[in-house]
Design a protein around this motif. Structure first.
Motif, PDB file in Angstrom:
ATOM      1  N   SER A 217       0.802  -1.167   0.149  1.00  0.00           N
ATOM      2  CA  SER A 217      -0.052  -0.005  -0.035  1.00  0.00           C
ATOM      3  C   SER A 217       0.848   1.305   0.055  1.00  0.00           C
ATOM      4  O   SER A 217       0.352   2.460  -0.143  1.00  0.00           O
ATOM      5  N   ILE A 218       2.251   1.092   0.346  1.00  0.00           N
ATOM      6  CA  ILE A 218       2.801   2.152   0.148  1.00  0.00           C
ATOM      7  C   ILE A 218       3.646   2.394  -0.951  1.00  0.00           C
ATOM      8  O   ILE A 218       4.370   1.455  -1.644  1.00  0.00           O
ATOM      9  N   VAL A 219       3.749   3.648  -1.521  1.00  0.00           N
ATOM     10  CA  VAL A 219       4.242   3.841  -2.814  1.00  0.00           C
ATOM     11  C   VAL A 219       5.527   5.032  -2.385  1.00  0.00           C
ATOM     12  O   VAL A 219       5.459   5.824  -1.734  1.00  0.00           O
ATOM     13  N   ILE A 220       6.788   4.576  -3.124  1.00  0.00           N
ATOM     14  CA  ILE A 220       7.803   5.436  -2.914  1.00  0.00           C
ATOM     15  C   ILE A 220       7.830   6.246  -4.180  1.00  0.00           C
ATOM     16  O   ILE A 220       8.117   5.504  -5.067  1.00  0.00           O
ATOM     17  N   THR A 221       7.892   7.492  -4.003  1.00  0.00           N
ATOM     18  CA  THR A 221       8.029   8.361  -5.329  1.00  0.00           C
ATOM     19  C   THR A 221       9.372   9.293  -4.987  1.00  0.00           C
ATOM     20  O   THR A 221       9.693   9.872  -3.979  1.00  0.00           O
ATOM     21  N   THR A 222      10.248   8.922  -5.840  1.00  0.00           N
ATOM     22  CA  THR A 222      11.628   9.807  -5.684  1.00  0.00           C
ATOM     23  C   THR A 222      11.721  10.811  -6.817  1.00  0.00           C
ATOM     24  O   THR A 222      11.402  10.559  -8.196  1.00  0.00           O
ATOM     25  N   TYR A 223      11.717  12.122  -6.470  1.00  0.00           N
ATOM     26  CA  TYR A 223      11.902  13.225  -7.551  1.00  0.00           C
ATOM     27  C   TYR A 223      13.413  13.316  -7.621  1.00  0.00           C
ATOM     28  O   TYR A 223      14.072  13.687  -6.602  1.00  0.00           O
ATOM     29  N   GLU A 224      13.657  13.675  -8.691  1.00  0.00           N
ATOM     30  CA  GLU A 224      14.999  14.076  -9.078  1.00  0.00           C
ATOM     31  C   GLU A 224      15.158  15.202  -9.995  1.00  0.00           C
ATOM     32  O   GLU A 224      14.701  15.298 -11.024  1.00  0.00           O
ATOM     33  N   GLY A 225      15.898  16.331  -9.310  1.00  0.00           N
ATOM     34  CA  GLY A 225      15.815  17.382 -10.239  1.00  0.00           C
ATOM     35  C   GLY A 225      15.016  18.563  -9.623  1.00  0.00           C
ATOM     36  O   GLY A 225      14.125  18.287  -8.603  1.00  0.00           O
ATOM     37  N   GLN A 226      15.000  19.440 -10.321  1.00  0.00           N
ATOM     38  CA  GLN A 226      13.790  20.583  -9.884  1.00  0.00           C
ATOM     39  C   GLN A 226      13.326  21.321 -11.081  1.00  0.00           C
ATOM     40  O   GLN A 226      14.052  21.524 -12.006  1.00  0.00           O
ATOM     41  N   HIS A 227      12.234  21.459 -10.972  1.00  0.00           N
ATOM     42  CA  HIS A 227      11.613  22.007 -12.226  1.00  0.00           C
ATOM     43  C   HIS A 227      11.714  23.474 -12.582  1.00  0.00           C
ATOM     44  O   HIS A 227      12.127  24.266 -11.622  1.00  0.00           O
ATOM     45  N   ASN A 228      12.082  23.714 -13.874  1.00  0.00           N
ATOM     46  CA  ASN A 228      12.412  24.913 -14.063  1.00  0.00           C
ATOM     47  C   ASN A 228      11.267  25.746 -14.501  1.00  0.00           C
ATOM     48  O   ASN A 228      11.253  26.559 -15.503  1.00  0.00           O
ATOM     49  N   HIS A 229       9.979  25.265 -14.363  1.00  0.00           N
ATOM     50  CA  HIS A 229       8.823  25.955 -15.133  1.00  0.00           C
ATOM     51  C   HIS A 229       7.625  25.767 -13.890  1.00  0.00           C
ATOM     52  O   HIS A 229       7.884  25.005 -13.159  1.00  0.00           O
ATOM     53  N   PRO A 230       6.731  26.496 -14.184  1.00  0.00           N
ATOM     54  CA  PRO A 230       5.533  26.370 -13.416  1.00  0.00           C
ATOM     55  C   PRO A 230       4.596  25.080 -13.632  1.00  0.00           C
ATOM     56  O   PRO A 230       4.980  24.394 -14.790  1.00  0.00           O
ATOM     57  N   ILE A 231       3.953  24.831 -12.834  1.00  0.00           N
ATOM     58  CA  ILE A 231       3.017  23.804 -12.877  1.00  0.00           C
ATOM     59  C   ILE A 231       2.100  24.036 -14.056  1.00  0.00           C
ATOM     60  O   ILE A 231       1.581  25.051 -14.287  1.00  0.00           O
ATOM     61  N   PRO A 232       1.699  23.207 -15.010  1.00  0.00           N
ATOM     62  CA  PRO A 232       1.093  23.139 -16.052  1.00  0.00           C
ATOM     63  C   PRO A 232      -0.285  23.694 -15.655  1.00  0.00           C
ATOM     64  O   PRO A 232      -0.893  23.392 -14.872  1.00  0.00           O
ATOM     65  N   ALA A 233      -0.577  24.648 -16.423  1.00  0.00           N
ATOM     66  CA  ALA A 233      -1.983  25.548 -16.100  1.00  0.00           C
ATOM     67  C   ALA A 233      -3.074  24.688 -15.884  1.00  0.00           C
ATOM     68  O   ALA A 233      -3.800  25.063 -15.016  1.00  0.00           O
ATOM     69  N   THR A 234      -3.274  23.589 -16.695  1.00  0.00           N
ATOM     70  CA  THR A 234      -4.370  22.818 -16.606  1.00  0.00           C
ATOM     71  C   THR A 234      -4.504  22.087 -15.170  1.00  0.00           C
ATOM     72  O   THR A 234      -5.795  21.950 -14.564  1.00  0.00           O
ATOM     73  N   LEU A 235      -3.337  22.081 -14.444  1.00  0.00           N
ATOM     74  CA  LEU A 235      -3.206  21.610 -13.309  1.00  0.00           C
ATOM     75  C   LEU A 235      -3.072  22.326 -12.108  1.00  0.00           C
ATOM     76  O   LEU A 235      -3.182  22.077 -10.877  1.00  0.00           O
ATOM     77  N   ARG A 236      -2.683  23.524 -12.486  1.00  0.00           N
ATOM     78  CA  ARG A 236      -2.287  24.475 -11.411  1.00  0.00           C
ATOM     79  C   ARG A 236      -3.297  24.722 -10.310  1.00  0.00           C
ATOM     80  O   ARG A 236      -2.894  25.403  -9.384  1.00  0.00           O
ATOM     81  N   GLY A 237      -4.399  25.017 -10.946  1.00  0.00           N
ATOM     82  CA  GLY A 237      -5.434  25.574 -10.031  1.00  0.00           C
ATOM     83  C   GLY A 237      -5.341  25.018  -8.616  1.00  0.00           C
ATOM     84  O   GLY A 237      -5.277  25.482  -7.614  1.00  0.00           O
TER      85      GLY A 237
END
Length: 317
Positions: A217-237
């Motif tokens: 039931s546990i999910v491990i999510t690993t992010y690597e790096g840093q976004h150099n842009h905003p969250i996509p408009a459609t999802l930003r809200g």
DNA sequence: CGACTTTGACCCGCGC
DNA sequence: GCGCGGGTCAAAGTCG
């Protein structure tokens, strides 16, 4: 490694990236945890307070992050809030190099880790991260060229944040758009690890998603790096607002600020679950589909090692 | 038709 | 040097 459980020792592969996992013990099924009491002793510097959003957007540096976490920028530590008895532990690469064991806490819900960017290299796996891209992406060098980086040359390591979340779905929505580019079986685990890359052009952020073999039931999510842009408009809200409000703004006088990363999560949980808003990392969908499942208390820190022996380091080398 | 997923192959570093 | 394992590529398939 049974004997070492208490030692929390991890034989970090030299080539592996180190990053820190902070297990939060929020206990979201109950009431919001008392943040200050849990980690107050760790010496958190309020001035270093930052959000995941910042992390992802590159507005913060890793030293700051480390500072905020109450640890030295170069160290890898894990903080477990085991019942008000925080225990820092060093950990190693979560997924990467690892051995594929899924470092997860069965009872923990959200934990996260980070690693410093560029501090240490990564021997090989990241090579393509700075890739002279491939033709299909637009004129990069051949795949081979990309791989043939100078031998001794160290590849820059991207900052990483690992989250352990309790969720039924593997790929948690975080507001960004991802393209899956690979999936590998994980050693010692029946669950595969999936590799995603941010679809935004020029954004090199990647993330790995794997499920704990100990606790599916546990999910491990690993992010690597840093976004150099905003969250996509459609999802930003939903995605961006939360952090900007609950996390980024200075804490009002007399209010409590989280002292550790896990506290961020702890603090943010209520927002996520109660608001239609999210942040770059835990946006809307989390809110809708996952978060309500994600926060659980870590009953015993030792359990973490039982579950994820490969991920934790002994405190002292 | 574009965007995304699937999946086997490939590359690379590390340990033995 | 070889095998293993992690990470990535890229062609083919799927979906809306």
């Amino acid at each position: 490694m049974s004997d070492e459980h208490r030692d929390l020792y991890y034989h970090a592969p030299s080539h592996e990236d180190h990053y820190d996992i902070i297990d939060e013990a929020g206990g979201y099924n109950q009431e919001p945890p008392s943040i200050s009491s849990t980690y107050g002793s760790q010496g958190f510097d309020p001035s270093s307070y930052m959000s995941f959003t910042e992390c992802l957007h590159g507005s913060m540096d890793y030293n700051s992050l480390a500072k905020a976490f109450g640890m030295s920028p170069s160290s890898s530590e894990v903080f477990s809030s085991k019942q008000g008895n925080p225990k820092p532990v060093e950990i190693g690469d979560l997924g990467g190099g690892g051995n594929g064991e899924n470092p997860v806490t069965p009872n923990s819900s959200v934990s996260f880790s980070s690693s410093e960017a560029g501090v240490e290299e990564d021997s090989g796996k990241t090579k393509k991260e700075i890739p002279p891209k491939r033709s299909e992406d637009g004129g990069e060098c051949s795949k081979k060229e990309g791989k043939t980086k100078k031998k001794g040359e160290k590849r820059q390591k991207e900052p990483r944040f690992a989250f352990m979340t309790k969720s039924e779905v593997d790929h948690l929505e975080d507001g960004y758009r991802w393209r899956k580019y690979g999936q590998k079986a994980v050693k010692n685990s029946p669950y595969p690890r999936s590799y995603y890359r941010c679809t935004t052009q020029k954004c090199t952020v990647k993330k790995r998603v794997e499920r704990s073999y100990q606790d599916p039931s546990i999910v491990i999510t690993t992010y690597e790096g840093q976004h150099n842009h905003p969250i996509p408009a459609t999802l930003r809200g939903n995605a961006a607002a939360m952090f900007s409000h609950s996390m980024l703004t200075p804490a009002p006088m007399g209010t409590t600020r989280p002292t550790f990363p896990q506290d961020f999560l702890v603090q943010m949980a209520p927002h996520i679950s109660n608001q239609v808003g999210a942040n770059s990392m835990y946006p809307q969908s989390l809110n809708n589909q996952h978060l309500h499942h994600q926060y659980h208390q870590v009953p015993d820190y030792g359990l973490l090692q039982d579950i994820a022996p490969s991920m934790f380091f002994k405190q002292e080398p």
